[in-house]
Design a protein around this motif. Structure first.
Motif, short mmCIF file in Angstrom:
data_model
loop_
_atom_site.label_atom_id
_atom_site.label_comp_id
_atom_site.label_asym_id
_atom_site.label_seq_id
_atom_site.Cartn_x
_atom_site.Cartn_y
_atom_site.Cartn_z
N SER A 99 45.18 37.20 48.54
CA SER A 99 43.89 36.75 48.01
C SER A 99 44.05 35.92 46.74
O SER A 99 43.17 35.87 45.90
CB SER A 99 42.96 37.94 47.76
N SER A 100 45.20 35.26 46.64
CA SER A 100 45.48 34.45 45.46
C SER A 100 44.79 33.09 45.54
O SER A 100 44.37 32.64 46.61
CB SER A 100 46.99 34.21 45.32
N ARG A 101 44.69 32.43 44.40
CA ARG A 101 44.08 31.10 44.33
C ARG A 101 44.82 30.12 45.22
O ARG A 101 44.19 29.37 45.99
CB ARG A 101 44.09 30.60 42.87
N ARG A 102 46.12 30.11 45.12
CA ARG A 102 46.92 29.17 45.91
C ARG A 102 46.64 29.34 47.40
O ARG A 102 46.39 28.36 48.12
CB ARG A 102 48.41 29.41 45.64
N HIS A 103 46.63 30.57 47.85
CA HIS A 103 46.45 30.80 49.28
C HIS A 103 45.04 30.45 49.75
O HIS A 103 44.86 29.87 50.82
CB HIS A 103 46.76 32.26 49.65
N ASP A 129 44.26 41.74 48.66
CA ASP A 129 45.66 42.19 48.56
C ASP A 129 45.86 43.26 47.49
O ASP A 129 46.96 43.81 47.35
CB ASP A 129 46.60 41.01 48.33
N GLU A 130 44.82 43.55 46.72
CA GLU A 130 44.81 44.62 45.72
C GLU A 130 45.78 44.37 44.55
O GLU A 130 46.02 45.27 43.75
CB GLU A 130 45.09 45.99 46.36
N LYS A 131 46.32 43.18 44.46
CA LYS A 131 47.18 42.85 43.33
C LYS A 131 46.72 41.59 42.59
O LYS A 131 46.93 41.46 41.39
CB LYS A 131 48.63 42.71 43.76
N THR A 132 46.10 40.65 43.31
CA THR A 132 45.56 39.46 42.66
C THR A 132 44.37 39.87 41.80
O THR A 132 43.48 40.57 42.28
CB THR A 132 45.10 38.43 43.71
N ILE A 158 38.11 45.63 51.62
CA ILE A 158 38.29 45.77 50.18
C ILE A 158 37.92 47.19 49.79
O ILE A 158 37.03 47.80 50.40
CB ILE A 158 37.41 44.74 49.43
N SER A 159 38.58 47.73 48.80
CA SER A 159 38.26 49.09 48.36
C SER A 159 36.89 49.10 47.70
O SER A 159 36.45 48.08 47.14
CB SER A 159 39.32 49.59 47.37
N PRO A 160 36.21 50.24 47.72
CA PRO A 160 34.90 50.29 47.05
C PRO A 160 35.01 50.00 45.56
O PRO A 160 34.10 49.40 44.97
CB PRO A 160 34.41 51.72 47.32
N GLU A 161 36.11 50.40 44.95
CA GLU A 161 36.30 50.16 43.52
C GLU A 161 36.42 48.67 43.23
O GLU A 161 35.80 48.14 42.30
CB GLU A 161 37.54 50.89 43.01
N ARG A 162 37.22 47.98 44.03
CA ARG A 162 37.40 46.53 43.82
C ARG A 162 36.14 45.76 44.22
O ARG A 162 35.84 44.71 43.64
CB ARG A 162 38.60 46.04 44.62
#
Length: 322
Positions: A99-103, A129-132, A158-162
């Motif tokens: 889920s990065s900008r580049r992608h 991706d839970e890291k971007t 996506i997780s509920p938290e994110r």
């Protein structure tokens, strides 16, 4: 037909979302065109696809479904009459969840090219991706909206938290906000959505378009024993539903379907459509007969007794909770 407005957007769709995952997988181009034509002729306008469809079966690299839909829209000259939702960020044969900008910037250009259009009505983050950083993802979507390449954004896995963090960030920073959620939700898989996502949906007025609305076909009623698994490429998935609860749900669907002179799939989708904040279930079809059955769910009005029965049986035990 009464239209549904997606979130706080100006997009109005008929209350059913045709799943495009079968285009280029179990349906070739010609048959896909026939199904799409029949869908539009029936008065519907909302088509769901993704950049990763349908690489995992055909051994391709993704985009087969988008390509077919793009060819169909060009051949019919009807881009302005359909609402297209597609997705970015999911795993394909050439990349992992991203889920990065580049992608996202790379993905949107490829999707626009395959769809043969200069804008996407509803653009989903397919998988987080839970890291971007969510700021990176949301500011990238903002770029696409400002450029006119995307009308509105939405999110799926996506997780509920994110999800909550993303919605709060958009509001605080005046950025485009997710207007729709595409969760796993159906009669045999309820708890994950209803317990952790539904409260967020209600708070932020999201419109929900559930995927696996028929539990990969289980809720059609054609899988009632292990010998039925060979009926489709997705048959082996049915093992997770083929238990006491699943069979009880099928029996209830049979009972209600007979009462309304219809089929279990139609009843199952009508139940889903009757739930709060549902804009329309997502389901695919591989024949005009199947298409007629799933679309008829929009005109089937389940009565109180029907809903009470289905709610009671499907809440007894929850399987495969996410």
């Amino acid at each position: 037909m009464k239209k549904i407005k997606i979130g706080q957007t100006d997009i109005e769709v008929a209350p059913f979302n045709l799943g495009g995952n079968v285009f280029g997988w179990t349906l070739d181009e010609q048959k896909s065109f026939e199904l799409l034509d029949a869908f539009i002729e029936a008065g519907f306008n909302f088509i769901d696809t993704a950049d990763m469809y349908s690489y995992w079966i055909n051994g391709g690299v993704g985009g087969e479904s988008e390509t077919i839909i793009g060819k169909w829209m060009k051949a019919r000259g009807n881009r302005d009459k359909v609402i297209i939702a597609t997705k970015v960020g999911g795993p394909t044969g050439v990349h992992e969840t991203d889920s990065s900008r580049r992608h996202i910037l790379e993905g949107v250009e490829k999707s626009l090219e395959r769809l043969q259009t200069n804008y996407i009505d509803l653009y989903y983050l397919h998988y987080d991706d839970e890291k971007t950083p969510i700021e990176e993802t949301l500011r990238t979507f903002h770029e696409l909206v400002k450029a006119g390449k995307v009308k509105h954004i939405a999110v799926s896995n996506i997780s509920p938290e994110r999800l909550r963090e993303s919605l709060e960030f958009s509001e605080k920073n005046n950025l485009p906000k997710y207007q729709a959620l595409q969760p796993l939700y159906n009669l045999v898989e309820r708890k994950g959505y209803e317990t952790v996502y539904a409260p967020i949906v209600a708070e932020y007025n999201l419109t929900v378009f559930p995927y696996f609305a028929l539990a990969a076909g289980f809720l059609t009623g054609k899988y009632r024993s292990e010998t039925d698994f060979s009926k489709s490429p997705r048959g082996q998935r049915m093992a997770q539903y083929l238990n006491e609860q699943g069979l009880n749900i099928l029996n209830a669907l049979d009972q209600i379907a007979e009462k309304h002179n219809t089929v279990p799939a139609t009843v199952s989708l009508a139940w889903l459509s009757a739930q709060p904040h549902i804009g329309g279930p997502i389901a695919s079809a591989t024949s005009k007969e199947q298409l007629e059955q799933i679309l008829s769910s929009t005109s089937l009005k389940l009565d109180k007794d029907d809903l009470v029965l289905l709610n009671k049986i499907s809440k007894q035990k929850h399987a495969n909770i996410v």
